[in-house]
Scaffold this active site. Structure first.
Site, PDB file in Angstrom:
ATOM      1  N   ASP A  55       0.824  -1.217   0.000  1.00  0.00           N
ATOM      2  CA  ASP A  55       0.000   0.000   0.000  1.00  0.00           C
ATOM      3  C   ASP A  55       0.857   1.266   0.000  1.00  0.00           C
ATOM      4  OD1 ASP A  55      -2.190  -1.785   0.333  1.00  0.00           O
ATOM      5  OD2 ASP A  55      -1.936  -1.705   2.504  1.00  0.00           O
ATOM      6  N   GLU A 243     -11.450  -0.222  -3.292  1.00  0.00           N
ATOM      7  CA  GLU A 243     -10.642   0.352  -2.226  1.00  0.00           C
ATOM      8  C   GLU A 243      -9.477   1.131  -2.845  1.00  0.00           C
ATOM      9  OE1 GLU A 243      -9.391  -3.001   0.109  1.00  0.00           O
ATOM     10  OE2 GLU A 243      -8.077  -3.783  -1.439  1.00  0.00           O
TER      11      GLU A 243
END
Length: 496
Positions: A55, A243
């Site tokens: 991420d 997301e």
């Protein structure tokens, strides 16, 4: 196909189903006794070969690029040796920091122990960072992160490596935030500061109105303090939204990127091709608080499975650095080196083509080779021992200085490698700052390459030691440091 999702775990945590007790970040980041996929291959991905991380986000500061990510290794450490089959993320309460100025050699700055700084959190995932010079004349860094799936937390600092502090003592946004509407998992933040100095935050996730148009993502203007909101929350009508919200500001244009879901693309109402499964897509606008103004462009990075890696979730950040555009992403290419299929991820970088005039992002790639080194590493100035392109058998130990680490052999011996050191002058000595009793062999190219120098030491505290060269490196070459001994700490090195 592996269709595990962080959102599934996030939704369980939102409902309060915390799966087990949490563990804080450790002061030592260990490199398991594995063979590095980068030590002899010449490949530059993943960025770190000793730590699982994911991420990514990044920020440039004083000529260096700082990259931050979810510390998947904390989850890995918590279950290694057990019968765990999947990365469930619930042990992760820290973030990883690293930086570079050449895109190949990375200085490992250790962990942000979010669980210690903010003991009220459930988790810390998916950071996003921005910086701004404030009225005190200092550059302030604002680091937002997913507090599991229940909200977005924020940390601040006046250095890119900390120390970090918690300005709110709670999430900046959560499910109960007034005006938020239906946003079951207000997580995965994306922050950007526009040309006027105004901050913007995007986030969101969870089941929504439909699989095709969930409507569970949001964008809002941040207050002048960067820890409050100064607008309503606006939906971006992102098809197949899942997301990984992120923001960029390019040529006066807001760029919103996100990860699509795993659902079959049965419905489609845009005049461009459908995005592939669990891929990265983007929108652009000149007026971010006008919902109808957001224009869907196309997908710009496919799933790791489409590039020959394991199928998994997707998360990217776009970064312009020294005149080039890069896409920072994660996949699971490092797993095989650790003999695991847990689903732990690693941050990688490749170049990507971005037309700034039209704000058009071309389709990117995921490669093992990675990017080219921007310039040779300078061996005649002080270099941190934790600046590495590859490692084997290293423990990284915190020093008293935020962001500064020591190299320590995990089991009596370790190896670090730097790529592309430029020897444009003839060196005479090798010098290192070390403690403990041991030896550092300096070798050309590989751990068993030509010996350049060997320095022995026996110090109770960190002291400089030096040795003459037995052979002289020339031109641009890789350098290996084979560190041997007990209770050894290796801090810095240089050639004289």
């Amino acid at each position: 196909m592996l269709k595990r999702t962080s959102l599934f775990i996030a939704s369980m945590l939102v409902l309060g189903l915390n799966l087990s007790a949490h563990r804080g970040a450790e002061s030592v980041s260990k490199s398991d006794k594995v063979s590095s996929p980068k030590m002899r291959s010449g490949e530059n991905n993943p960025l770190l070969d000793f730590n699982f991380n994911a991420d990514p986000t990044s920020v440039e500061y004083e000529g260096r690029l700082y990259v931050y990510g979810t510390n998947d290794h904390q989850q890995y450490d918590s279950v290694v040796g057990t019968d765990a089959k999947n990365n469930t993320y619930e042990k992760i309460k820290s973030l990883v920091m690293m930086s570079t100025d050449d895109m190949v050699n990375w200085t490992y700055h250790g962990l942000i122990d979010v669980g210690k700084i903010s003991p009220w959190i459930m988790n810390s995932w998916a950071p996003s960072i921005a910086k701004r010079v404030e009225k005190d004349g200092k550059t302030h860094f604002y680091l937002y992160y997913s507090d599991s799936g229940r909200g977005v937390g924020v940390l601040t600092a006046t250095s890119p490596v900390g120390p970090w502090s918690d300005p709110l003592g709670k999430d900046i946004v959560e499910q109960s935030t007034p005006g938020l509407g239906h946003c079951p998992a207000p997580f995965d933040p994306g922050v950007v500061i526009d040309d006027s100095g105004t901050g913007w935050l995007s986030f969101g996730g969870g089941a929504g109105d439909s699989d095709y148009m969930p409507g569970t993502n949001r964008i809002a203007k941040l207050g002048d303090d960067m820890i409050s909101f100064d607008s309503e929350f606006v939906k971006i009508d992102a098809p197949y939204f899942f997301e990984a919200s992120e923001l960029n500001f390019i040529n006066g244009t807001w760029v919103y990127t996100y990860n699509t879901n795993w659902v079959d693309r049965k419905e489609w109402h845009f005049d461009v091709d459908k995005p592939t499964t669990c891929s990265m897509c983007y929108f652009t606008t000149k007026t971010p608080l006008v919902r109808e103004s957001w224009k869907f462009r196309h997908n710009y990075l496919k799933n790791p499975g489409d590039y020959g890696f394991d199928w998994g979730n997707n998360h990217t950040h776009l970064q312009k650095y020294k005149g080039k555009w890069y896409i920072i992403y994660h996949n699971m290419m490092l797993q095989d080196s650790f003999n695991t299929k847990l689903g732990v991820r690693s941050i990688c970088i490749d170049e990507i083509s971005v037309n700034e005039d039209s704000v058009d992002i071309k389709m990117g790639e995921m490669t093992r080779k990675g990017v080219e080194q921007l310039h040779p590493l300078n061996p005649y100035i002080r270099q941190q021992a934790e600046t590495v392109a590859a490692t084997e058998g290293v423990d990284f130990v915190n020093s008293d200085i935020p962001g500064n680490m020591y190299v320590r052999p995990a089991d009596g011996e370790c190896v670090t490698l730097v790529r592309g050191a430029g020897f444009d002058k003839s060196p005479k000595k090798f010098k290192a700052l070390v403690s403990g009793k041991g030896e550092i062999e300096v070798r050309k190219g590989t751990p068993d390459g030509t010996l350049i120098s060997a320095v022995k030491f026996d110090n109770d505290t960190l002291k400089p030691v030096s040795a003459n060269l037995v052979s002289k490196p020339e031109g641009v070459t890789d350098i290996c440091f084979v560190v041997k001994g007990d209770s050894v700490l290796f801090d810095e090195w240089t050639f004289e």
